[in-house]
Design a protein around this motif. Structure first.
Motif, short mmCIF file in Angstrom:
data_model
loop_
_atom_site.label_atom_id
_atom_site.label_comp_id
_atom_site.label_asym_id
_atom_site.label_seq_id
_atom_site.Cartn_x
_atom_site.Cartn_y
_atom_site.Cartn_z
N ARG A 155 5.55 -10.50 -33.62
CA ARG A 155 6.40 -10.26 -32.50
C ARG A 155 7.32 -11.28 -32.63
O ARG A 155 8.71 -10.73 -32.61
CB ARG A 155 5.55 -10.22 -31.21
N GLU A 156 7.28 -12.43 -33.13
CA GLU A 156 8.57 -13.38 -33.43
C GLU A 156 9.21 -12.92 -34.45
O GLU A 156 10.32 -13.12 -34.36
CB GLU A 156 7.57 -14.65 -33.31
N LEU A 176 11.07 -3.84 -27.25
CA LEU A 176 9.59 -4.24 -27.34
C LEU A 176 8.64 -4.05 -26.03
O LEU A 176 7.50 -4.11 -25.86
CB LEU A 176 9.55 -5.71 -27.56
N SER A 177 9.62 -3.15 -24.87
CA SER A 177 8.75 -2.99 -23.71
C SER A 177 8.28 -4.40 -23.00
O SER A 177 7.16 -4.60 -22.40
CB SER A 177 7.65 -2.06 -23.71
N LEU A 178 9.25 -5.37 -22.98
CA LEU A 178 8.97 -6.66 -22.55
C LEU A 178 10.13 -7.21 -21.27
O LEU A 178 11.21 -6.34 -21.36
CB LEU A 178 8.89 -7.67 -23.62
N SER A 179 9.55 -7.90 -20.51
CA SER A 179 10.67 -8.45 -19.83
C SER A 179 11.64 -9.52 -20.53
O SER A 179 11.47 -9.94 -21.64
CB SER A 179 9.82 -9.50 -18.58
N GLU A 180 12.64 -9.47 -19.94
CA GLU A 180 13.88 -10.58 -20.54
C GLU A 180 13.29 -12.07 -20.63
O GLU A 180 13.37 -12.81 -21.57
CB GLU A 180 15.15 -10.52 -19.91
N SER A 185 10.84 -16.46 -23.59
CA SER A 185 9.81 -17.37 -24.02
C SER A 185 9.50 -17.27 -25.49
O SER A 185 9.20 -18.35 -26.10
CB SER A 185 8.66 -17.03 -23.05
N HIS A 186 9.46 -16.27 -25.96
CA HIS A 186 9.19 -15.91 -27.72
C HIS A 186 10.22 -16.82 -28.12
O HIS A 186 9.97 -17.42 -29.15
CB HIS A 186 9.17 -14.40 -27.83
N TYR A 191 12.30 -20.90 -31.98
CA TYR A 191 13.36 -21.95 -32.19
C TYR A 191 12.45 -23.30 -32.56
O TYR A 191 12.62 -24.22 -33.52
CB TYR A 191 14.08 -22.36 -31.05
N GLU A 192 11.24 -23.64 -31.65
CA GLU A 192 10.57 -24.68 -31.89
C GLU A 192 9.83 -24.66 -33.60
O GLU A 192 9.94 -25.81 -34.10
CB GLU A 192 9.29 -24.97 -31.08
N LYS A 193 9.28 -23.49 -33.79
CA LYS A 193 8.54 -23.42 -35.23
C LYS A 193 9.46 -23.77 -36.27
O LYS A 193 9.08 -24.10 -37.29
CB LYS A 193 8.00 -21.85 -35.20
#
Length: 213
Positions: A155-156, A176-180, A185-186, A191-193
């Motif tokens: 997904r990321e 992706l049928s997700l909320s903004e 959050s993803h 960014y962190e990874k």
């Protein structure tokens, strides 16, 4: 003993001539020509076909960096050694990728410059000690990023590819049928990874590391 035929490109005439004199004083090295800019140098190199070109990076007009590929195009068997004042590991990395096989700073002792010329002309590589450690640190950092990128979820990865395609958070959320908020959050985890500061930086890192195409 085979003579090493060297060609020098540097716009600092006094330094260039001093280096030429030093090299010519060696029994196994002959300076076959020199130029103060890349354009004139490349014309000479095509005709003279030297064993090694000692090349400065900062030149009037065409840069030494962009000249590396042209030198190798006109003389594929000629070796290119960078001789510069810049110790930036990014420059070292870029010149090696372009085809240079040696990198020496102008602060180097004459003995080290001679070792470098002989090593590069013989088909080896040479990195001055002062630029080796910063380059190794850069390589280690990029390898770490590559390892961390492998931990990205599917997904990321999809979200990262969507960023590269220029999609907004709203468009990604819809795809992706997700909320903004979930998309955001993803993105924070991505960014962190990979060590990115923002969207553009994330895309730049991902392209450089060939995480995405």
């Amino acid at each position: 003993m085979n003579q090493i035929r060297a060609y020098l490109i540097d716009d600092h005439r006094a330094l260039r001539e001093a280096v030429a004199t030093m090299l010519d004083a060696q029994s196994d090295i002959t300076v076959v020509g020199q130029a103060g800019d890349a354009t004139a140098g490349i014309v000479d190199i095509a005709a003279l076909r030297p064993d090694i070109v000692v090349l400065d990076l900062k030149l009037p007009g065409q840069s030494g960096m962009s000249a590396i590929g042209q030198i190798l195009a006109v003389c594929p068997f000629t070796k290119v050694m960078i001789f510069t004042m810049y110790d930036n590991p990014g420059y070292v990395w870029a010149t090696m990728n372009a085809g240079a096989t040696g990198y020496v700073l102008k602060s180097a002792a004459s003995e080290e410059l001679l070792r470098a010329v002989r090593a590069v002309a013989a088909g080896g590589g040479f990195l001055q000690a002062e630029v080796t450690m910063p380059l190794l640190k850069r390589l280690a950092r990029e390898a770490k990023l590559a390892d961390e990128s492998g931990a990205l979820s599917s997904r990321e990865m999809h979200i990262l590819e969507s960023l590269a395609a220029g999609k907004s958070n709203k468009m990604i959320a819809r795809d992706l049928s997700l909320s903004e908020d979930t998309v955001k959050s993803h993105l924070r985890r991505v960014y962190e990874k990979i060590g990115a500061a923002d969207r553009a930086h994330a895309v730049a890192i991902a392209l450089r590391m060939q995480i995405i195409e």
